[in-house]
Design an enzyme around this catalytic site. Structure first.
Site, short mmCIF file in Angstrom:
data_model
loop_
_atom_site.label_atom_id
_atom_site.label_comp_id
_atom_site.label_asym_id
_atom_site.label_seq_id
_atom_site.Cartn_x
_atom_site.Cartn_y
_atom_site.Cartn_z
N PRO A 357 1.03 -0.97 -19.16
CG PRO A 357 2.73 -1.24 -17.58
CD PRO A 357 1.36 -0.68 -17.76
CG ASP A 533 -1.42 -3.03 -15.45
OD1 ASP A 533 -0.18 -2.90 -15.48
OD2 ASP A 533 -2.20 -2.14 -15.05
CG HIS A 534 4.70 -6.91 -16.98
ND1 HIS A 534 4.81 -7.67 -15.84
CD2 HIS A 534 5.67 -7.36 -17.81
CE1 HIS A 534 5.81 -8.52 -15.97
NE2 HIS A 534 6.34 -8.36 -17.18
NE ARG A 535 0.30 -0.05 -14.47
CZ ARG A 535 -0.65 0.88 -14.45
NH1 ARG A 535 -0.33 2.12 -14.13
NH2 ARG A 535 -1.89 0.58 -14.75
#
Ligand code: CAO
Length: 561
Positions: A357, A533-535
């Site tokens: 994401p 990476d938004h995780r």
């Protein structure tokens, strides 16, 4: 509706045969001639067909039981729609529909021994060994039976009675055994060939009564003229090479061994064909490793589960592909194969894009002073033979930011639910080459000075363009910088180079009016685009990271701190 017994039909001379698989359960509805169970002698397997359409009420045998002609193996409730002669009467499989197949199955095997003694005429004797051409034995009236498996390869040493090929009719499969022991010189059939009695199967070098092993060995190569007829087992090997072994398959998976025999009945083979399952990869749970329907189903299930995991974690497959129109209808076109690098890059990009994401954070760094300093180093650079571009400053600033915000120096293991924190700072630099994008890696950026970084990045970029990078020089990055500043553009959204969790895009520096609180000042502003990476990284940390880069590049003295 009437009840009828299901009986074992004529077994073509075989006395007792073993039930090796029940193909239906009580309560199942079947059509006429659907296979009910599989029996096996030592060389052939036969499926006993249903005498008619209806519902299985009871099965009176279990796997391992021995049965003979006329034995009752169960009862069924006939739906009255027998679907053919086979089930007209309550006489079980003795009728013609069910009878011919088992007979056909068993007879060749029992006749095989008679035939094989007489059929292959000795062709040549030399030094105690001779060549034999093995012919297809009588197939009890059947003709054009397809070969579904070749069990031997050229050069194999085999014993008498070893299975040479497996043929399969509509309802039965059988192995044709070798009449002699010896060495396979040439396989004369291929998978899919249709065989009838008398067809040539293969050539063997057979040791004579007085022959010794050495004679056989010596004899074989001279006869080997059939290279164009590739033995099937070798073709299998190639097929297996193409397909990388899946990483985890559970107990149903066994890596295929070239030329491995597959023990499975026709119904199982049919099921495997329908489902696209490769029987050589399935471990059979039946007697003598026989593959059962359950094994095929379990294997397919495990493959599907793996594909689903794989697609979500690794590839993104499962999303419908883009359909291509016939472009030639719009004008002239040319087609060319993708280079390997392009194909690999495309797959990597897609995997990252679909799995990560992405969010991109933008920032302008004031590099007016940095550029003044960089230019002041021009003469020094010429002396050293090293060109100082903005890239070494960016490398150094990113190394400092990664150390201060270590949540950017991680990889995520989603399967294990683990965050892998790296205690080193290696940074990849995207290099545009005539062959495509390459990303060499500069190790321990935090421990290197600007000149060292300038020299190393220039050297690696050149190696990339010359296709001289070693694999180790492209591995181990924690983070990537992709600089389009030498080309142009005001901003872009780079794709994270997974399993890294962030990438810095650098666009072309430009003079901009910057308000200093009382007036506008002309300042050289460098556009930065940080995709992450938004995780792994939250938005606030991303803003901290780019702000820190702005500070570090705005006052490069802080890089020394
Ligand atoms: N703004 C303004 N000018 C810049 C600049 C920037 N952000 N970055 C570099 N420049 C200048 C350099 O100073 C140099 O100018 P001078 O010759 O006047 O000093 C000129 O642009 C060319 O620099 P360079 O490209 O040779 O060197 P570099 O160290 O900046 O970059 C490398 C090296 C390997 C990153 C670069 O050559 C390259 O390949 N970039 C493309 C990367 C790429 O394709 N990324 C896309 C990946 S996603 O598809």
């Amino acid at each position: 509706m009437s009840e009828q017994e299901i009986k074992v039909p004529d077994l073509g001379g075989a006395d007792e045969v073993e039930v090796i698989e029940l193909l239906v359960s009580e309560g199942d509805s079947v059509e006429a001639e659907d296979p009910i169970l599989t029996v096996e002698t030592d060389k052939a397997s036969v499926e006993l067909p249903s005498p008619g359409a209806g519902k299985i009420i009871k099965l009176t045998v279990k796997v391992g039981d021995k049965v003979k002609e006329g034995d009752v193996v169960g009862t069924m409730e006939s739906s009255g729609d027998s679907g053919g002669d086979a089930g007209k009467e309550g006489s079980g499989t003795e009728d013609s529909g069910g009878e011919s197949e088992p007979k056909a199955e068993e007879k060749p095997e029992s006749k095989q021994e008679d035939e094989t003694e007489s059929k292959p005429a000795p062709k040549k004797k030399s030094g105690g060994s001779r060549k034999e051409t093995v012919l297809v034995p009588p197939l009890d009236g059947m003709e054009n039976v397809p070969v579904i498996e070749i069990n031997v390869s050229e050069g194999d040493t085999i014993e008498a009675d070893d299975a040479l090929v497996t043929v399969e009719s509509d309802k039965a499969s059988m192995e044709i055994p070798s009449p002699f022991g010896g060495k396979v010189v040439k396989v004369l059939v291929a998978e899919g060939d249709k065989l009838s009695e008398g067809d040539k199967l293969l050539e063997l070098t057979v040791a004579g009564d007085d022959g010794d092993e050495q004679d056989e060995q010596d004899d074989a190569p001279e006869a080997d003229s059939g290279k164009s007829e590739e033995p099937e087992a070798k073709a299998d090997e190639k097929e297996q090479d193409k397909e990388p072994a899946p990483q985890s398959q559970g107990s149903v998976y066994e890596p295929p061994s070239p030329g491995a025999k597959v023990h499975a009945g026709p119904a199982v083979r049919k099921l495997a064909r329908e489902l696209g399952a490769d029987l050589t990869r399935i471990k059979g749970a039946g007697p003598k490793g026989r593959i059962l329907k359950d094994d095929v189903q379990a294997y397919v299930k495990s493959q599907l589960q793996q594909a689903q995991q794989g697609s979500s974690v690794a590839t993104g497959s499962g999303i419908p592909g883009v359909k291509l129109p016939d472009f030639s209808q719009f004008g002239d076109i040319q087609k060319e194969a993708m280079s390997r690098m392009m194909a690999v890059t495309a797959a990597n990009m897609q995997r990252s894009w679909l799995n990560v994401p992405h969010v991109t954070q933008f920032e302008d760094a004031d590099i007016t002073d940095m550029e003044a300093f960089r230019k002041s180093q021009k003469a020094a650079g010429e002396k050293k033979g090293v060109k100082m571009t903005p890239l070494p400053f960016l490398l150094k600033a990113c190394a400092t930011a990664l150390a201060e915000l270590p949540q950017f120096n991680v990889s995520l293991d989603m399967e294990r639910k683990e965050v892998i924190r790296k205690q080193y700072i290696h940074i990849g630099i995207a290099v545009d080459t005539p062959n495509g994008l390459m990303v060499p890696v500069i190790r321990d950026v935090d421990k290197k000075g600007l000149w060292e970084l300038a020299a190393e990045s220039a050297e690696l970029a050149q190696k990339a363009r010359d296709k001289k990078l070693k694999p180790a020089e492209m591995q181990g990055a924690c983070f990537t910088i992709t600089s389009l500043g030498g080309i142009g553009g005001t901003a872009f959204t780079p794709i994270v180079n997974a399993p890294e969790v962030a990438i810095l895009g650098v666009s072309k520096a430009a003079m901009k009016p910057v308000w200093d609180g009382s007036e506008f000042q002309p300042r050289l502003m460098l556009p930065l685009s940080l995709s992450y990476d938004h995780r792994a990284v939250n938005g606030a940390d991303a803003a901290r990271f780019t702000s820190l880069l702005g500070q570090l590049l705005g006052d490069i003295r802080t890089l020394l701190l």
